[in-house]
Motif scaffolding. Structure first.
Motif, PDB file in Angstrom:
ATOM      1  N   LEU A 111      13.564 -23.486  -0.800  1.00 45.60           N
ATOM      2  CA  LEU A 111      13.141 -24.879  -0.883  1.00 45.60           C
ATOM      3  C   LEU A 111      14.386 -25.754  -0.925  1.00 45.60           C
ATOM      4  O   LEU A 111      15.256 -25.560  -1.777  1.00 45.60           O
ATOM      5  CB  LEU A 111      12.296 -25.124  -2.140  1.00 45.60           C
ATOM      6  N   ALA A 112      14.472 -26.725  -0.036  1.00 47.03           N
ATOM      7  CA  ALA A 112      15.643 -27.584   0.040  1.00 47.03           C
ATOM      8  C   ALA A 112      15.755 -28.463  -1.200  1.00 47.03           C
ATOM      9  O   ALA A 112      14.749 -28.942  -1.741  1.00 47.03           O
ATOM     10  CB  ALA A 112      15.585 -28.459   1.290  1.00 47.03           C
ATOM     11  N   GLY A 116      11.089 -33.719  -2.321  1.00 44.35           N
ATOM     12  CA  GLY A 116      10.443 -34.393  -3.428  1.00 44.35           C
ATOM     13  C   GLY A 116       9.225 -33.626  -3.899  1.00 44.35           C
ATOM     14  O   GLY A 116       8.884 -32.573  -3.353  1.00 44.35           O
ATOM     15  N   PRO A 117       8.513 -34.145  -4.923  1.00 41.50           N
ATOM     16  CA  PRO A 117       7.394 -33.419  -5.539  1.00 41.50           C
ATOM     17  C   PRO A 117       6.293 -33.024  -4.558  1.00 41.50           C
ATOM     18  O   PRO A 117       5.768 -31.913  -4.632  1.00 41.50           O
ATOM     19  CB  PRO A 117       6.882 -34.407  -6.589  1.00 41.50           C
ATOM     20  N   GLU A 118       5.917 -33.926  -3.633  1.00 41.58           N
ATOM     21  CA  GLU A 118       4.816 -33.609  -2.726  1.00 41.58           C
ATOM     22  C   GLU A 118       5.209 -32.512  -1.746  1.00 41.58           C
ATOM     23  O   GLU A 118       4.417 -31.606  -1.453  1.00 41.58           O
ATOM     24  CB  GLU A 118       4.368 -34.868  -1.974  1.00 41.58           C
ATOM     25  N   GLU A 441       3.472 -38.728   8.050  1.00 36.99           N
ATOM     26  CA  GLU A 441       2.271 -39.546   8.231  1.00 36.99           C
ATOM     27  C   GLU A 441       1.291 -39.337   7.073  1.00 36.99           C
ATOM     28  O   GLU A 441       0.667 -40.292   6.597  1.00 36.99           O
ATOM     29  CB  GLU A 441       1.608 -39.198   9.561  1.00 36.99           C
ATOM     30  N   SER A 442       1.184 -38.088   6.630  1.00 34.02           N
ATOM     31  CA  SER A 442       0.291 -37.811   5.504  1.00 34.02           C
ATOM     32  C   SER A 442       0.769 -38.508   4.236  1.00 34.02           C
ATOM     33  O   SER A 442      -0.030 -39.041   3.459  1.00 34.02           O
ATOM     34  CB  SER A 442       0.206 -36.300   5.269  1.00 34.02           C
ATOM     35  N   CYS A 443       2.085 -38.498   4.030  1.00 38.10           N
ATOM     36  CA  CYS A 443       2.653 -39.161   2.861  1.00 38.10           C
ATOM     37  C   CYS A 443       2.436 -40.671   2.936  1.00 38.10           C
ATOM     38  O   CYS A 443       2.037 -41.306   1.957  1.00 38.10           O
ATOM     39  CB  CYS A 443       4.135 -38.830   2.735  1.00 38.10           C
ATOM     40  N   ARG A 494       8.923 -38.924  -2.466  1.00 35.52           N
ATOM     41  CA  ARG A 494       7.931 -37.848  -2.414  1.00 35.52           C
ATOM     42  C   ARG A 494       8.282 -36.729  -1.443  1.00 35.52           C
ATOM     43  O   ARG A 494       7.849 -35.585  -1.650  1.00 35.52           O
ATOM     44  CB  ARG A 494       6.563 -38.440  -2.063  1.00 35.52           C
ATOM     45  N   LEU A 495       9.021 -37.035  -0.405  1.00 41.39           N
ATOM     46  CA  LEU A 495       9.399 -35.998   0.549  1.00 41.39           C
ATOM     47  C   LEU A 495      10.893 -35.710   0.418  1.00 41.39           C
ATOM     48  O   LEU A 495      11.294 -34.867  -0.352  1.00 41.39           O
ATOM     49  CB  LEU A 495       9.014 -36.409   1.971  1.00 41.39           C
ATOM     50  N   SER A 496      11.718 -36.424   1.151  1.00 42.69           N
ATOM     51  CA  SER A 496      13.162 -36.225   1.031  1.00 42.69           C
ATOM     52  C   SER A 496      13.890 -37.389   1.684  1.00 42.69           C
ATOM     53  O   SER A 496      13.299 -38.172   2.444  1.00 42.69           O
ATOM     54  CB  SER A 496      13.595 -34.914   1.691  1.00 42.69           C
ATOM     55  N   ALA A 497      15.183 -37.481   1.409  1.00 43.75           N
ATOM     56  CA  ALA A 497      15.972 -38.620   1.890  1.00 43.75           C
ATOM     57  C   ALA A 497      16.100 -38.639   3.401  1.00 43.75           C
ATOM     58  O   ALA A 497      16.267 -39.706   3.994  1.00 43.75           O
ATOM     59  CB  ALA A 497      17.354 -38.599   1.242  1.00 43.75           C
TER      60      ALA A 497
END
Length: 524
Positions: A111-112, A116-118, A441-443, A494-497
């Motif tokens: 996991l990178a 983020g949490p999601e 898109e989901s986020c 929630r995802l990443s930078a």
């Protein structure tokens, strides 16, 4: 050990190369146990001490730590086939955890650190991970699940140092077949949400020739391997960390929360790096940095197109040829350039690495004539080819046309190798990352002001492409720059930078197919 340097030329290697076919094979044995038995004092890893000075870790010490870690995991109930998530970045504990997992015949799920949490929760759920290895700060991002969380810097009963202290440093590495599962790496989600690509232990054997090629026939005396890429990505793990350990080439770790070109180059010089894998965007960011302290023998680059300007910069500023290579999560490092064999041409992503059957095919699975566009494909069986998508047999079957694994990338084969033309899916190549729009898109859809979103790549001089979002707002939302910034922060957290949309456009409508899928091509 696979040594391409034993062949006289590229053509000689293609003609005579034969894959080893061991009945039993385990990544931990090749990357650690074998070296520890023969040369326990040989340097395996170079990392920074508390003062930032390079510190060597020999194979003998690495084996002892990996054995203790494996016994600690076993005491927590980890058995053959169990998935263990590793969320650590570049550090000694990452290597120790990976080796421990392979020793137990369990399956590593990288996991990178930027997730983020999601993004983490989705991968933990999809992988059915039973154990998560992370830091104390990383534990705060972990989802509520059945998985146990072990902290490498914690102080409680599940602190990894405490668990290892009580564990024995002796253990026998599990006997595994080459096809036994070892790694579960998630794709970028180019056709929907990310899928879990399952790889066998043989995936490491399959990478060694390609790594040797793009590092001008590594290993050689004095080689020392480094990348700024997170070891959770296929490029960091399978192009650098595991092959370096297998070849007996010291791997240099750089712990950093963000990429800074000068800082990265200074550390590489300070640690004595001779061989580097650097994505094209990072190389472009290094153009204005001071490279005089570097003493590089080879540089490989992949993940996106290198470009002629960066190719020329490598020759004039670094004094070497940057070897471009190509692959994807499901079947990585199958094309490569190699200046030592005089096969490196600007605009060409490489020739088939000896042992891999790569072609440009038509929709029926028939190789097209040289100069004709088609889909880049790899013929099975192949050691780097994934075992399949975990829990998704239908998607696995769709990946193939007859014996050919299709990449979804368009190319043209010529006398110098294969040229990359474009993508027939929606993948975004930005700063060395292959980013799928589906997860973003989901986020975005989770933001209270967003009804629907389409995500595409837009050309960018520095990053190759940037993530651009076209957003349909709710009736009560008012378009503004402040709202754009709020939406960007929502995704970043929630995802990443690297996945947040750098460009946001508010639109009145998002066109859909009859099955309800976003028509992204309308926004390209």
């Amino acid at each position: 050990m696979i040594r391409l340097a034993d062949f006289r030329s590229y053509d000689d290697a293609v003609a005579r190369f034969v894959w080893p076919k061991p009945q039993f094979f385990n990544i931990a044995a090749l990357c650690c146990d074998n070296w520890a038995a023969r040369e326990p004092d040989r340097v395996a890893l170079v990392h920074a001490d508390e003062r930032g000075n390079p510190t060597n870790v020999p194979y003998g010490a690495l084996q002892s730590m990996a054995n203790r870690c494996a016994n600690a995991f076993a005491a927590l109930g980890i058995q053959r086939g169990d998935r263990v998530a590793v969320h650590l970045g570049q550090r000694l504990e990452t290597i120790v955890a990976h080796l421990a997992i392979y020793k137990l015949a369990a399956v590593a799920v990288p996991l990178a650190a930027v997730f983020g949490p999601e993004a983490i929760a989705y991968r933990i759920e999809q992988s059915d991970a039973r154990l998560i290895v992370t830091t104390k700060s990383g534990a705060a991002r972990m989802p509520q699940s059945a998985a146990q969380v072990v902290e490498i810097d914690g102080v409680g009963d599940l602190a990894l140092p405490r668990l290892m202290e009580r564990a024995s440093e002796h253990m026998e590495t599990a006997r595994t077949d080459a096809d036994d599962p070892a790694l579960m790496i998630f794709t970028s989600g180019t056709t929907g949400l990310p899928k879990a690509a399952l790889h066998g232990h043989r995936v490491l054997l399959g990478h060694l020739p390609g790594v040797a090629m793009h590092h001008d026939l590594l290993p050689q005396r004095g080689d020392r391997l480094w990348t700024p890429a997170d070891w959770a990505w296929a490029g960091g793990l399978l192009n650098v960390l595991l092959p370096g350990l297998a070849f007996g080439v010291p791997v240099v770790a750089q712990r950093s929360d963000r990429f800074d070109a000068q800082e990265a180059l200074d550390w590489a010089a300070h640690a004595g790096v001779r061989n580097a894998f650097v994505p094209p965007t990072a190389l472009r960011m290094m153009r204005d940095a001071d490279t005089r302290r570097l003493s590089l023998r080879s540089v490989g680059s992949g993940g996106e197109q290198l470009g002629a300007a960066t190719f020329d910069w490598g020759r004039t500023k670094l004094g070497l040829t940057i070897n471009e290579f190509y692959g994807q999560t499901e079947c990585n490092l199958v094309l490569s350039s190699c200046a030592a064999w005089d096969i490196a041409t600007p605009g060409v992503i490489g020739r088939p690495v000896p042992g891999h059957d790569v072609a440009v095919i038509d929709p029926a699975g028939v190789p097209v004539a040289p100069g004709e566009p088609g889909t880049i494909a790899i013929k099975s069986p192949d050691p780097v080819m994934f075992l399949g998508y975990h829990g998704n047999a239908a998607a696995t079957a769709e990946k193939f046309v007859g014996p050919w694994l299709t990449t979804g990338d368009q190319g043209i084969a010529g006398p110098d190798g294969i040229r990359f033309v474009g993508r027939d899916d929606d993948v975004i190549s930005s700063a060395g990352y292959r980013i799928g729009p589906g997860e973003i898109e989901s986020c975005l859809a989770g933001h209270p002001a967003v009804v629907l979103a389409a995500v595409v790549g837009e050309p960018d001089q520095l990053r190759g492409e940037i993530v651009a979002a076209y957003i349909k707002l709710t009736d009560t939302a008012v378009p503004s720059d402040d709202l754009k910034e709020d939406i960007q922060g929502f995704v970043r957290e929630r995802l990443s930078a690297h996945e947040y949309p750098r460009a946001i456009n508010f639109v009145d409508d998002i066109p859909l197919t009859t099955t309800g899928k976003v028509i992204r091509r309308a926004f390209r």
